[in-house]
Design an enzyme around this catalytic site. Structure first.
Site, PDB file in Angstrom:
ATOM      1  N   HIS A   1       7.776   6.214   8.223  1.00  0.00           N
ATOM      2  CA  HIS A   1       6.704   7.197   8.070  1.00  0.00           C
ATOM      3  C   HIS A   1       6.536   7.947   9.387  1.00  0.00           C
ATOM      4  CE1 HIS A   1       4.926   3.384   9.422  1.00  0.00           C
ATOM      5  NE2 HIS A   1       4.151   4.144  10.173  1.00  0.00           N
TER       6      HIS A   1
ATOM      7  N   LYS B   1      -7.188   6.550   8.942  1.00  0.00           N
ATOM      8  CA  LYS B   1      -8.030   6.642  10.143  1.00  0.00           C
ATOM      9  C   LYS B   1      -8.829   7.943  10.169  1.00  0.00           C
ATOM     10  CE  LYS B   1      -4.848   4.275  13.264  1.00  0.00           C
ATOM     11  NZ  LYS B   1      -3.518   4.887  13.086  1.00  0.00           N
TER      12      LYS B   1
ATOM     13  N   SER C   1       3.662  -0.794  12.622  1.00  0.00           N
ATOM     14  CA  SER C   1       3.062  -1.984  12.000  1.00  0.00           C
ATOM     15  C   SER C   1       3.682  -2.225  10.628  1.00  0.00           C
ATOM     16  CB  SER C   1       1.560  -1.797  11.797  1.00  0.00           C
ATOM     17  OG  SER C   1       0.911  -1.711  13.029  1.00  0.00           O
TER      18      SER C   1
ATOM     19  N   TRP D   1       0.838  -1.209   0.000  1.00  0.00           N
ATOM     20  CA  TRP D   1       0.000   0.000   0.000  1.00  0.00           C
ATOM     21  C   TRP D   1       0.870   1.254   0.000  1.00  0.00           C
ATOM     22  CZ3 TRP D   1      -0.039   3.600   4.062  1.00  0.00           C
ATOM     23  CH2 TRP D   1       0.543   3.195   5.253  1.00  0.00           C
TER      24      TRP D   1
HETATM   25  P1  M7G Z   1       2.199   2.314  11.942  1.00  0.00           P
HETATM   26  O1  M7G Z   1       2.931   3.071  12.980  1.00  0.00           O
HETATM   27  O2  M7G Z   1       3.055   1.481  11.014  1.00  0.00           O
HETATM   28  O3  M7G Z   1       1.147   1.327  12.551  1.00  0.00           O
HETATM   29  O4  M7G Z   1       1.388   3.382  11.136  1.00  0.00           O
HETATM   30  P2  M7G Z   1      -0.296   1.430  13.180  1.00  0.00           P
HETATM   31  O5  M7G Z   1      -1.249   1.124  12.032  1.00  0.00           O
HETATM   32  O6  M7G Z   1      -0.295   0.304  14.173  1.00  0.00           O
HETATM   33  O7  M7G Z   1      -0.439   2.788  13.757  1.00  0.00           O
HETATM   34  C1  M7G Z   1       0.863   3.174   9.870  1.00  0.00           C
HETATM   35  C2  M7G Z   1      -0.179   4.246   9.621  1.00  0.00           C
HETATM   36  O8  M7G Z   1      -0.624   4.147   8.296  1.00  0.00           O
HETATM   37  C3  M7G Z   1      -1.405   4.076  10.525  1.00  0.00           C
HETATM   38  O9  M7G Z   1      -1.707   5.310  11.146  1.00  0.00           O
HETATM   39  C4  M7G Z   1      -2.486   3.584   9.560  1.00  0.00           C
HETATM   40  O10 M7G Z   1      -3.781   4.040   9.917  1.00  0.00           O
HETATM   41  C5  M7G Z   1      -2.039   4.180   8.237  1.00  0.00           C
HETATM   42  N1  M7G Z   1      -2.447   3.382   7.080  1.00  0.00           N
HETATM   43  C6  M7G Z   1      -2.438   2.034   6.978  1.00  0.00           C
HETATM   44  N2  M7G Z   1      -2.846   1.679   5.738  1.00  0.00           N
HETATM   45  C7  M7G Z   1      -2.937   0.288   5.270  1.00  0.00           C
HETATM   46  C8  M7G Z   1      -3.120   2.808   5.039  1.00  0.00           C
HETATM   47  C9  M7G Z   1      -3.567   3.050   3.703  1.00  0.00           C
HETATM   48  O11 M7G Z   1      -3.816   2.163   2.882  1.00  0.00           O
HETATM   49  N3  M7G Z   1      -3.715   4.372   3.352  1.00  0.00           N
HETATM   50  C10 M7G Z   1      -3.457   5.398   4.243  1.00  0.00           C
HETATM   51  N4  M7G Z   1      -3.643   6.647   3.816  1.00  0.00           N
HETATM   52  N5  M7G Z   1      -3.042   5.181   5.503  1.00  0.00           N
HETATM   53  C11 M7G Z   1      -2.870   3.882   5.901  1.00  0.00           C
END
Ligand code: M7G
Length: 318
Positions: free
Chosen positions: A258, A188, A253, A156
């Site tokens: 990022h 989110k 995750s 993604w």
């Molecule tokens: P993280 O710190 O890797 O993990 O953050 P977390 O999901 O446990 O917080 C990844 C961030 O990317 C999170 O805030 C997710 O909500 C966001 N995110 C995940 N996906 C799969 C997507 C996506 O497909 N599009 C967007 N715009 N954000 C995403």
């Protein structure tokens, strides 16, 4: 934030119609929800007004997340004028009602992960949590081999960087291959109100997995994200840097670097001290010691059935 500021900026947020579009040429799929067969509830929270459901869509495992959205200041008068009221009880000066709002003011933010892997299901399942303390050596011996074999796909992320998905949602991009990044709304955030503002900056470099990989070599990248990310958010949403919480997760995750930008007044999931590292602290730590994140111990939470927890247990570290 003052109401007037909030209302003004909210007007510049994307419209519902813009929000509802898929990526260019991609029809929005209603059937993902109407064909969803519920297997079990992974988690629900009355206070946060959300529910995480595991099920199947046409024989494929899926996770469905339903979440009631905050009441929007910019549609308040319309809400009051156009809703129907049903009296529940009246007593002295007190009365309670059920307010039935028109459909367009009563939306449920819906997220579908399909096909979902076992790891997705576990991510959303409510579980006991343990705090683990990882030394630099633990990272190299336990965590790195584990995440290299197990981590979530970052397809993604590559889709966003390659403009194959969410291209119309990009708020700002610096294309520089070393210090550049893409800033866009986190999934989110429905972008309908600023109280829960949430954007992510995804770096163009593909060789930085997490906080642990950062050295002073990455300072130009990090300072660039902070200054240009904050400027872009100020321009687009009229939210100044002093209203932002800018941080990295450890463990993330998704292992492609990022940075999270959230409203400082929003209690965003994952913004607690055991997981969030303020970007300004990260920058200062690297300015003081280039190998800070290679050497120091970092604490983070792990869920009971996380395979990494098992590795730490087997090594006698928990
Ligand atoms: P993280 O710190 O890797 O993990 O953050 P977390 O999901 O446990 O917080 C990844 C961030 O990317 C999170 O805030 C997710 O909500 C966001 N995110 C995940 N996906 C799969 C997507 C996506 O497909 N599009 C967007 N715009 N954000 C995403």
């Amino acid at each position: 934030m003052a109401d007037s500021e909030n209302g003004g900026a909210a007007k510049r947020l994307k419209t519902d119609a813009e929000n509802d579009c898929g990526d260019a040429g991609e029809p929005v799929s209603d059937s993902l929800v109407s064909d969803f067969e519920i297997s079990r509830i992974l988690r629900d929270c009355a206070r946060e007004k959300n529910i995480f459901i595991h099920g199947k869509v046409k024989d494929q495992d899926a996770v469905l997340i339903l979440e009631k959205t905050p009441i929007r200041q910019d549609t308040l008068s319309e809400l009051l004028k156009s809703s129907q009221l049903k009296l529940e009880m009246k007593n002295d000066v007190y009365s309670t009602y059920q307010l039935q709002a028109p459909a367009h003011l009563n939306e449920i933010k819906t997220t579908v992960v399909c096909p979902a892997t076992e790891k997705h299901v576990k991510k959303y399942l409510h579980q006991e949590v343990f705090l683990v303390e990882e030394s630099g050596e633990d990272y190299r011996n336990l965590t790195l081999p584990y995440i290299s074999s197990q981590c979530f796909s970052v397809q993604w992320v590559h889709n966003i960087l390659g403009k194959k998905a969410e291209a119309d949602r990009i708020v700002f991009e610096d294309p520089d291959p070393d210090t550049g990044f893409v800033l866009l709304p986190d999934f989110k955030w429905d972008q309908k109100q600023l109280q829960d503002l949430y954007l992510i900056a995804i770096v163009h470099r593909k060789d930085v997995k997490s906080l642990r990989d950062l050295t002073s070599e990455h300072l130009p990248l990090l300072t660039n994200i902070r200054s240009k990310g904050e400027d872009a958010i100020q321009r687009q949403y009229s939210v100044p840097p002093s209203k932002l919480r800018v941080y990295l997760h450890y463990q993330p995750s998704y292992y492609h670097l990022h940075v999270h930008f959230t409203s400082v007044e929003y209690d965003a999931p994952g913004c607690r001290v055991e997981r969030a590292h303020l970007l300004s602290d990260v920058i200062q730590n690297l300015q003081t010691d280039s190998s800070h994140y290679h050497n120091r111990s970092l604490a983070f939470p792990l869920r009971a059935d996380d395979g990494l927890l098992l590795k730490f247990k087997e090594a006698g570290k928990v």
